[in-house]
Design a protein around this motif. Structure first.
Motif, PDB file in Angstrom:
ATOM      1  N   LEU A  55       7.796  -2.078  -9.434  1.00 53.86           N
ATOM      2  CA  LEU A  55       6.832  -3.142  -9.175  1.00 53.86           C
ATOM      3  C   LEU A  55       6.125  -2.981  -7.827  1.00 53.86           C
ATOM      4  O   LEU A  55       4.898  -3.031  -7.755  1.00 53.86           O
ATOM      5  N   LEU A  56       6.869  -2.792  -6.752  1.00 48.93           N
ATOM      6  CA  LEU A  56       6.258  -2.712  -5.424  1.00 48.93           C
ATOM      7  C   LEU A  56       5.326  -1.510  -5.317  1.00 48.93           C
ATOM      8  O   LEU A  56       4.267  -1.586  -4.680  1.00 48.93           O
ATOM      9  N   PHE A  57       5.704  -0.401  -5.958  1.00 52.30           N
ATOM     10  CA  PHE A  57       4.840   0.781  -5.990  1.00 52.30           C
ATOM     11  C   PHE A  57       3.590   0.486  -6.809  1.00 52.30           C
ATOM     12  O   PHE A  57       2.469   0.812  -6.401  1.00 52.30           O
ATOM     13  N   ASN A  58       3.763  -0.143  -7.961  1.00 53.70           N
ATOM     14  CA  ASN A  58       2.622  -0.463  -8.817  1.00 53.70           C
ATOM     15  C   ASN A  58       1.616  -1.366  -8.112  1.00 53.70           C
ATOM     16  O   ASN A  58       0.401  -1.226  -8.295  1.00 53.70           O
ATOM     17  N   LEU A  59       2.120  -2.300  -7.318  1.00 49.71           N
ATOM     18  CA  LEU A  59       1.221  -3.219  -6.619  1.00 49.71           C
ATOM     19  C   LEU A  59       0.472  -2.538  -5.485  1.00 49.71           C
ATOM     20  O   LEU A  59      -0.450  -3.122  -4.898  1.00 49.71           O
ATOM     21  N   GLY A  60       0.846  -1.296  -5.171  1.00 49.81           N
ATOM     22  CA  GLY A  60       0.128  -0.517  -4.162  1.00 49.81           C
ATOM     23  C   GLY A  60      -0.975   0.343  -4.735  1.00 49.81           C
ATOM     24  O   GLY A  60      -1.673   1.027  -3.984  1.00 49.81           O
ATOM     25  N   TRP A  61      -1.158   0.340  -6.059  1.00 47.12           N
ATOM     26  CA  TRP A  61      -2.254   1.089  -6.679  1.00 47.12           C
ATOM     27  C   TRP A  61      -3.593   0.423  -6.358  1.00 47.12           C
ATOM     28  O   TRP A  61      -3.670  -0.781  -6.103  1.00 47.12           O
ATOM     29  N   GLY A  62      -4.659   1.205  -6.426  1.00 40.78           N
ATOM     30  CA  GLY A  62      -5.991   0.645  -6.245  1.00 40.78           C
ATOM     31  C   GLY A  62      -6.339  -0.389  -7.287  1.00 40.78           C
ATOM     32  O   GLY A  62      -7.112  -1.322  -7.020  1.00 40.78           O
ATOM     33  N   ASP A  63      -5.763  -0.252  -8.482  1.00 36.43           N
ATOM     34  CA  ASP A  63      -6.040  -1.192  -9.563  1.00 36.43           C
ATOM     35  C   ASP A  63      -5.451  -2.573  -9.295  1.00 36.43           C
ATOM     36  O   ASP A  63      -5.777  -3.528 -10.000  1.00 36.43           O
ATOM     37  N   LEU A  88      -1.224  -6.693   2.497  1.00 34.53           N
ATOM     38  CA  LEU A  88      -1.528  -8.122   2.584  1.00 34.53           C
ATOM     39  C   LEU A  88      -0.274  -8.970   2.466  1.00 34.53           C
ATOM     40  O   LEU A  88      -0.283 -10.148   2.830  1.00 34.53           O
ATOM     41  N   ALA A  89       0.801  -8.382   1.961  1.00 33.84           N
ATOM     42  CA  ALA A  89       2.109  -9.040   2.012  1.00 33.84           C
ATOM     43  C   ALA A  89       2.820  -8.561   3.272  1.00 33.84           C
ATOM     44  O   ALA A  89       3.064  -7.375   3.444  1.00 33.84           O
ATOM     45  N   GLU A  90       3.128  -9.477   4.132  1.00 35.55           N
ATOM     46  CA  GLU A  90       3.837  -9.144   5.371  1.00 35.55           C
ATOM     47  C   GLU A  90       5.264  -8.713   5.089  1.00 35.55           C
ATOM     48  O   GLU A  90       5.814  -7.811   5.724  1.00 35.55           O
ATOM     49  N   SER A  91       5.884  -9.369   4.084  1.00 33.60           N
ATOM     50  CA  SER A  91       7.267  -9.078   3.724  1.00 33.60           C
ATOM     51  C   SER A  91       7.525  -9.653   2.336  1.00 33.60           C
ATOM     52  O   SER A  91       6.691 -10.374   1.782  1.00 33.60           O
ATOM     53  N   TRP A  92       8.696  -9.324   1.779  1.00 33.18           N
ATOM     54  CA  TRP A  92       9.064  -9.840   0.468  1.00 33.18           C
ATOM     55  C   TRP A  92      10.580  -9.858   0.309  1.00 33.18           C
ATOM     56  O   TRP A  92      11.294  -9.118   1.002  1.00 33.18           O
ATOM     57  N   THR A  93      11.036 -10.712  -0.573  1.00 31.18           N
ATOM     58  CA  THR A  93      12.452 -10.754  -0.923  1.00 31.18           C
ATOM     59  C   THR A  93      12.561 -10.678  -2.443  1.00 31.18           C
ATOM     60  O   THR A  93      11.644 -11.084  -3.166  1.00 31.18           O
ATOM     61  N   VAL A  94      13.686 -10.152  -2.914  1.00 26.59           N
ATOM     62  CA  VAL A  94      13.908  -9.979  -4.340  1.00 26.59           C
ATOM     63  C   VAL A  94      15.191 -10.706  -4.711  1.00 26.59           C
ATOM     64  O   VAL A  94      16.215 -10.587  -4.024  1.00 26.59           O
ATOM     65  N   ARG A 129       0.845  -1.183   0.000  1.00 26.79           N
ATOM     66  CA  ARG A 129       0.000   0.000   0.000  1.00 26.79           C
ATOM     67  C   ARG A 129       0.885   1.239   0.000  1.00 26.79           C
ATOM     68  O   ARG A 129       2.061   1.180   0.386  1.00 26.79           O
ATOM     69  N   ILE A 130       0.324   2.360  -0.456  1.00 28.54           N
ATOM     70  CA  ILE A 130       1.036   3.629  -0.458  1.00 28.54           C
ATOM     71  C   ILE A 130       0.543   4.433   0.730  1.00 28.54           C
ATOM     72  O   ILE A 130      -0.675   4.590   0.913  1.00 28.54           O
ATOM     73  N   ASP A 131       1.467   4.932   1.548  1.00 24.40           N
ATOM     74  CA  ASP A 131       1.034   5.691   2.724  1.00 24.40           C
ATOM     75  C   ASP A 131       0.917   7.179   2.397  1.00 24.40           C
ATOM     76  O   ASP A 131       1.084   7.599   1.248  1.00 24.40           O
ATOM     77  N   SER A 132       0.644   7.990   3.409  1.00 21.62           N
ATOM     78  CA  SER A 132       0.374   9.410   3.203  1.00 21.62           C
ATOM     79  C   SER A 132       1.567  10.178   2.671  1.00 21.62           C
ATOM     80  O   SER A 132       1.426  11.265   2.126  1.00 21.62           O
ATOM     81  N   SER A 133       2.776   9.619   2.836  1.00 20.44           N
ATOM     82  CA  SER A 133       3.980  10.279   2.331  1.00 20.44           C
ATOM     83  C   SER A 133       4.358   9.803   0.932  1.00 20.44           C
ATOM     84  O   SER A 133       5.306  10.310   0.334  1.00 20.44           O
ATOM     85  N   GLY A 134       3.632   8.804   0.421  1.00 22.63           N
ATOM     86  CA  GLY A 134       3.955   8.238  -0.878  1.00 22.63           C
ATOM     87  C   GLY A 134       4.893   7.048  -0.805  1.00 22.63           C
ATOM     88  O   GLY A 134       5.301   6.520  -1.836  1.00 22.63           O
ATOM     89  N   ALA A 135       5.225   6.608   0.404  1.00 22.55           N
ATOM     90  CA  ALA A 135       6.136   5.477   0.582  1.00 22.55           C
ATOM     91  C   ALA A 135       5.387   4.156   0.452  1.00 22.55           C
ATOM     92  O   ALA A 135       4.189   4.061   0.756  1.00 22.55           O
ATOM     93  N   VAL A 136       6.104   3.120  -0.007  1.00 25.31           N
ATOM     94  CA  VAL A 136       5.536   1.781  -0.140  1.00 25.31           C
ATOM     95  C   VAL A 136       5.622   1.067   1.210  1.00 25.31           C
ATOM     96  O   VAL A 136       6.681   1.010   1.832  1.00 25.31           O
ATOM     97  N   LYS A 137       4.493   0.516   1.659  1.00 25.35           N
ATOM     98  CA  LYS A 137       4.426  -0.184   2.933  1.00 25.35           C
ATOM     99  C   LYS A 137       3.824  -1.577   2.735  1.00 25.35           C
ATOM    100  O   LYS A 137       3.069  -1.811   1.788  1.00 25.35           O
TER     101      LYS A 137
END
Length: 502
Positions: free
Chosen positions: A163-171, A84-90, A73-81
């Protein structure tokens, strides 16, 4: 098949709320009777309530983070948080993202959430017959695998820095296969609020999700009223009929609210690039000289002053001035009516030109359109105004590209990539710009990305794709005792998850 509860949570919660309302005066002491409901207003009614099936910002403004959630999700500052994903690795090559999902999550109908729902949501968004308005967010994904119920593995075709930012969009929110088809009118998500009812033309009601997997909402009930008229919005706020208006449609009333101790006024920023959009393949508008003439004919500051009462930042391209990669191109097309006339004459329109100007309901469009039409008339361009309601604008302009000019604010975050799409309502087709977007999408290094973003901004300005007007300001007005509303809008949202009364 997931097991469903016998009765909807929303109905039970609404019934409980009614019962409490009947007995509260007798059983609750004043110290315990702190206000736990909020009525917030917004200017446009959403066409429906499924953020994965529509382009209207008003959809996300109701349901994002409140009813529906994504992996991030995107928070009020625009940061990715995490969401439903608790964590991730790349992976080291940037091609594999492994998401660990939150445990104990259920949808509002009582059905369980697991990795199968994520795969369903992403596959649905990427499908050939997808109606997702931001299908391009998923272009980099090659495959979605679910090794177990709590794990999702996303494999990419090439590295995707966003990618992580995109997955925080409403879409990109996660929906369940059992209820996805009905989300337009009865949205079922995993968020801290449960859909109550939608009184079309008036309001959407939500109640607290008592079975929420994370930190519960502080509000027991939230009502989002639809009040598009600036005068009506001002009257409703002054009368106390609404508690907050997160993007107030009457900038001329800000001084009045600032002087009233009952209210808090916050002027924030948005991702809203407000533009005079041009149909680039429509008759004379396919000629860059005509488009450049329009740019020279429009006095941006006069539009800001006249339509927005001075609130707004001039822009010269499709990019937010508050972003570190922003390039100031406002000097590329200075207000110069004589230059505009000369360009029109050079393009064979010295005797004048008639164009349609379709204006959706927001005050920036309706008020700004009148000012711009008058400015264009001074250089021999007659802009024939027609006012269209939001569903009509989406159908005629956005989907059907049946227009010459329109005014709209693009409030999606970091959305410069829309100019690289094969089909989009501007009808701008440029191989060099598409190549820039392709390179940007596979670049992870921040410095390199900022350089590419700068090149893209300059390209749009040079091609005079649209007349870039101003960055939309966010006019927040709310009761002084309301805490937790967003001051800025890094995404299209009225996030109520942390709102409470002081």
């Amino acid at each position: 098949m997931k097991k469903l509860v016998a009765s909807p949570l929303a109905s039970a919660a609404l019934a409980a709320g009614l019962a409490l309302g009947l007995v509260a005066p007798a059983l609750v002491t004043p110290a315990l009777a702190a206000k736990d409901s909020l009525t917030l207003a917004m200017p446009l009614e959403p066409p429906h309530l499924d953020p994965t099936a529509g382009a209207a910002a008003a959809i996300d403004e109701v349901v994002y983070a409140n009813i529906f959630e994504g992996l991030t999700r995107i928070d009020s500052s625009g940061a990715v948080k995490p969401a439903l994903a608790e964590s991730w690795t790349v992976s080291g090559d940037g091609l594999t993202y492994t998401f660990k999902l939150q445990s104990g999550v259920t949808f509002h109908d009582g059905s369980g959430f697991d990795s199968a729902d994520v795969k369903f949501s992403f596959d649905r968004a990427m499908a050939e017959d997808s109606v997702n308005a931001q299908k391009g967010l998923f272009d980099s994904i090659a495959a979605v695998e679910v090794p177990d119920a709590g794990t999702v593995v996303v494999t990419l075709k090439q590295p995707a820095g966003n990618l992580l930012f995109n997955l925080g969009w409403g879409d990109a929110v996660i929906v369940a296969p059992e209820t996805a088809a009905e989300n337009k009118n009865n949205p079922v998500g995993t968020g801290p609020f449960v859909f109550g009812r939608w009184v079309k033309g008036d309001r959407v009601e939500m109640v607290r999700n008592e079975n929420y997997w994370g930190e519960p909402a502080k509000l027991a009930k939230a009502t989002i009223k639809i009040i598009p008229d600036p005068a009506a919005a001002t009257a409703a706020m002054l009368a106390g009929d609404i508690d907050a208006y997160a993007n107030f449609p009457a900038p001329e009333a800000m001084a009045q609210f600032e002087a009233d101790p009952r209210f808090k006024v916050v002027i924030g920023s948005t991702e809203g690039e407000t533009i005079l959009a041009i149909n680039n393949t429509r008759g004379p508008l396919s000629d860059i000289r005509v488009r450049r003439a329009l740019a020279h004919a429009v006095d941006r500051q006069a539009v800001i002053d006249g339509a927005m009462f001075g609130y707004g930042t001039p822009i010269g391209t499709h990019f937010a001035p508050h972003h570190p990669a922003y390039v100031d191109l406002t000097g590329s097309y200075p207000y110069d009516p004589e230059k505009a006339k000369a360009l029109l004459a050079e393009a064979g329109h010295g005797d004048g030109l008639t164009l349609s100007l379709k204006l959706p309901p927001p005050s920036y469009a309706r008020r700004g359109g009148e000012i711009i039409a008058a400015q264009l008339a001074q250089v021999g361009v007659e802009a024939k105004i027609s006012q269209v309601e939001w569903p009509g604008w989406l159908e005629q302009v956005f989907k059907g590209t049946d227009y010459d000019l329109t005014i709209v604010s693009h409030t999606e975050p970091m959305d410069i990539g829309i100019y690289g799409r094969d089909t989009y309502y501007f009808n701008y087709q440029d191989a060099d710009f598409k190549a820039l977007m392709t390179k940007l999408n596979t670049t992870v290094d921040e410095t390199a990305r900022y350089g590419l973003l700068g090149d893209a901004q300059k390209k749009l300005s040079a091609d005079s794709v649209n007349v870039f007007l101003f960055q939309l300001a966010k006019h927040g007005v709310w009761n002084k005792d309301v805490v937790g509303l967003w001051e800025n809008s890094p995404v299209q949202a009225n996030d109520l998850t942390a709102v409470y009364w002081n």
